[in-house]
Design a protein around this motif. Structure first.
Motif, PDB file in Angstrom:
ATOM      1  N   VAL A  29       0.832  -1.201   0.000  1.00 33.28           N
ATOM      2  CA  VAL A  29       0.000   0.000   0.000  1.00 33.28           C
ATOM      3  C   VAL A  29       0.871   1.258   0.000  1.00 33.28           C
ATOM      4  N   VAL A  30       1.926   1.246   0.789  1.00 34.39           N
ATOM      5  CA  VAL A  30       2.851   2.383   0.812  1.00 34.39           C
ATOM      6  C   VAL A  30       3.475   2.588  -0.572  1.00 34.39           C
ATOM      7  N   ALA A  31       3.866   1.501  -1.210  1.00 36.34           N
ATOM      8  CA  ALA A  31       4.480   1.585  -2.541  1.00 36.34           C
ATOM      9  C   ALA A  31       3.479   2.103  -3.570  1.00 36.34           C
ATOM     10  N   LEU A  32       2.225   1.635  -3.501  1.00 38.31           N
ATOM     11  CA  LEU A  32       1.204   2.086  -4.443  1.00 38.31           C
ATOM     12  C   LEU A  32       0.928   3.578  -4.283  1.00 38.31           C
ATOM     13  N   ALA A  33       0.902   4.051  -3.039  1.00 41.93           N
ATOM     14  CA  ALA A  33       0.695   5.477  -2.804  1.00 41.93           C
ATOM     15  C   ALA A  33       1.835   6.291  -3.413  1.00 41.93           C
ATOM     16  N   ALA A  34       3.056   5.785  -3.273  1.00 41.28           N
ATOM     17  CA  ALA A  34       4.209   6.467  -3.874  1.00 41.28           C
ATOM     18  C   ALA A  34       4.117   6.430  -5.403  1.00 41.28           C
ATOM     19  N   ASP A  35       3.632   5.309  -5.954  1.00 36.80           N
ATOM     20  CA  ASP A  35       3.447   5.210  -7.405  1.00 36.80           C
ATOM     21  C   ASP A  35       2.493   6.295  -7.902  1.00 36.80           C
ATOM     22  N   VAL A  36       1.398   6.490  -7.185  1.00 37.01           N
ATOM     23  CA  VAL A  36       0.400   7.471  -7.604  1.00 37.01           C
ATOM     24  C   VAL A  36       1.006   8.874  -7.601  1.00 37.01           C
ATOM     25  N   VAL A  37       1.782   9.201  -6.580  1.00 32.81           N
ATOM     26  CA  VAL A  37       2.450  10.503  -6.532  1.00 32.81           C
ATOM     27  C   VAL A  37       3.384  10.671  -7.727  1.00 32.81           C
ATOM     28  N   ARG A  38       4.134   9.617  -8.015  1.00 32.29           N
ATOM     29  CA  ARG A  38       5.072   9.660  -9.146  1.00 32.29           C
ATOM     30  C   ARG A  38       4.328   9.821 -10.468  1.00 32.29           C
ATOM     31  N   VAL A  39       3.217   9.101 -10.629  1.00 30.06           N
ATOM     32  CA  VAL A  39       2.426   9.213 -11.855  1.00 30.06           C
ATOM     33  C   VAL A  39       1.918  10.641 -12.028  1.00 30.06           C
ATOM     34  N   ARG A  40       1.415  11.229 -10.969  1.00 32.49           N
ATOM     35  CA  ARG A  40       0.903  12.605 -11.052  1.00 32.49           C
ATOM     36  C   ARG A  40       2.023  13.563 -11.475  1.00 32.49           C
ATOM     37  N   ASP A  41       3.214  13.379 -10.918  1.00 37.12           N
ATOM     38  CA  ASP A  41       4.343  14.236 -11.269  1.00 37.12           C
ATOM     39  C   ASP A  41       4.721  14.089 -12.750  1.00 37.12           C
ATOM     40  N   ILE A  42       4.762  12.851 -13.222  1.00 35.75           N
ATOM     41  CA  ILE A  42       5.133  12.602 -14.627  1.00 35.75           C
ATOM     42  C   ILE A  42       4.104  13.198 -15.568  1.00 35.75           C
ATOM     43  N   LEU A  43       2.844  12.949 -15.300  1.00 36.76           N
ATOM     44  CA  LEU A  43       1.790  13.452 -16.193  1.00 36.76           C
ATOM     45  C   LEU A  43       1.684  14.966 -16.150  1.00 36.76           C
ATOM     46  N   ALA A  44       1.960  15.551 -14.999  1.00 37.37           N
ATOM     47  CA  ALA A  44       1.938  17.022 -14.893  1.00 37.37           C
ATOM     48  C   ALA A  44       3.032  17.650 -15.746  1.00 37.37           C
ATOM     49  N   GLY A  45       4.119  16.900 -15.950  1.00 40.97           N
ATOM     50  CA  GLY A  45       5.225  17.413 -16.730  1.00 40.97           C
ATOM     51  C   GLY A  45       5.102  17.188 -18.224  1.00 40.97           C
ATOM     52  N   GLU A  46       4.073  16.493 -18.641  1.00 41.47           N
ATOM     53  CA  GLU A  46       3.905  16.207 -20.073  1.00 41.47           C
ATOM     54  C   GLU A  46       3.357  17.430 -20.818  1.00 41.47           C
TER      55      GLU A  46
END
Length: 310
Positions: free
Chosen positions: A293-310
């Motif tokens: 669950v901790v890893a999935l939450a970190a994944d979501v944060v990372r996804v948001r950062d990547i998509l925000a930069g597109e």
């Protein structure tokens, strides 16, 4: 764009036309360059631009064990070709009969009789006819006899290497979706239907859309990806997991699960398209569900950062 499936569906008295022939798997930057030149030449000479392709990779019939996985389905390829501005796509059924045609027979049946070609664009490595016995020199000679001109095209290179479907396929197989997108001119995409899963994601706070494994497009290597998901024309950010859920026992099959960001609702049975933007990490087995669950939450944060930069 008009789509003709088989020479029998091409109207009588078709053309005159400018034609290029290829598998167009992925409709990548190299293909797009060819078609852009085709369309420009056709417009300059008042011809109909035509892309001729096949319903399967020739090796799917001639050597199935060695046949590469397609980058896109036939339907996806037609949609991508329609975006290039080409007037017509003709899809030939690749049969034993077609593969047995000698170069002169292929030119007569396809280019002359069916399409009334006045101009044919081909790369220097173009091969056609029985066992690939025809090349661009053959095509030029047959063109002189039949009354059409042949234009030889240069390869499209990136970083000193030719842009090719096989190069892109290798990148996607390795999970290098961002690098593959640079050669495709778009993110790698798969399309499938949402089916019911084990509901594990919902139970731990990360509900996922599970994709039917019989999907269109080439699935990247196992891992977690930042993606964009399209459902009914609406786009959502998504954290996509590909693999066999190693943290949980008894999940032997490979699965594709998309956690849609800022979405709630029931999408079972809906068609979903995933555009893979970047790979976040490899698939990993965690010691506990809490660690996952901790890893999935970190994944979501990372996804948001990547998509925000597109």
């Amino acid at each position: 764009m008009e789509l003709f499936e088989g020479l029998g569906t091409v109207p009588p008295e078709f053309g005159p036309s400018a034609v290029t022939i290829g598998k167009f798997d992925g409709v990548h930057l190299g293909h797009r360059s060819v078609i852009a030149q085709l369309v420009a030449q056709a417009d300059a000479h008042d011809l109909t631009s035509v892309a001729v392709t096949f319903d399967r990779h020739p090796m799917a019939l001639l050597n199935p064990e060695a046949c590469p996985s397609p980058l896109v389905s036939n339907a996806q390829r037609a949609e991508l070709l329609a975006q290039t501005g080409v007037d017509v796509t003709v899809v030939l059924e690749f049969t034993r009969q077609l593969s047995a045609l000698e170069p002169a027979e292929f030119v007569d049946a396809v280019l002359v009789r069916a399409l009334n070609a006045q101009l044919v664009l081909a790369g220097r490595d173009f091969r056609f006819g029985h066992r690939g016995s025809g090349d661009i020199t053959t095509l030029r000679e047959l063109g002189r006899q039949a009354g059409f001109e042949v234009v030889e095209l240069d390869d499209v290179d990136r970083d000193g290497d030719r842009v090719s479907s096989s190069r892109i396929r290798s990148l996607i197989d390795a999970g290098a979706v961002r690098e593959a997108a640079e050669l495709l001119g778009r993110p790698p995409q798969v399309r499938s239907t949402v089916v019911r899963g084990d509901q594990i994601g919902r139970e731990i706070g990360f509900p996922t859309a599970n994709l039917d494994p019989t999907m269109e497009g080439l699935l990247p290597a196992d891992g977690v990806y930042a993606a964009r998901a399209a459902i009914d024309g609406v786009s959502y950010g998504a954290a996509v997991s590909i693999g066999n859920n190693p943290t949980f026992e008894g999940v032997p099959d490979r699965r594709t699960e998309a956690h849609l960001l800022d979405y709630s609702g029931d999408i079972y049975g809906e068609t979903i398209e995933l555009d893979f933007i970047d790979r976040i990490r490899s698939m990993k087995k965690y010691d506990s569900v809490d660690d996952l669950v901790v890893a999935l939450a970190a994944d979501v944060v990372r996804v948001r950062d990547i998509l925000a930069g597109e």
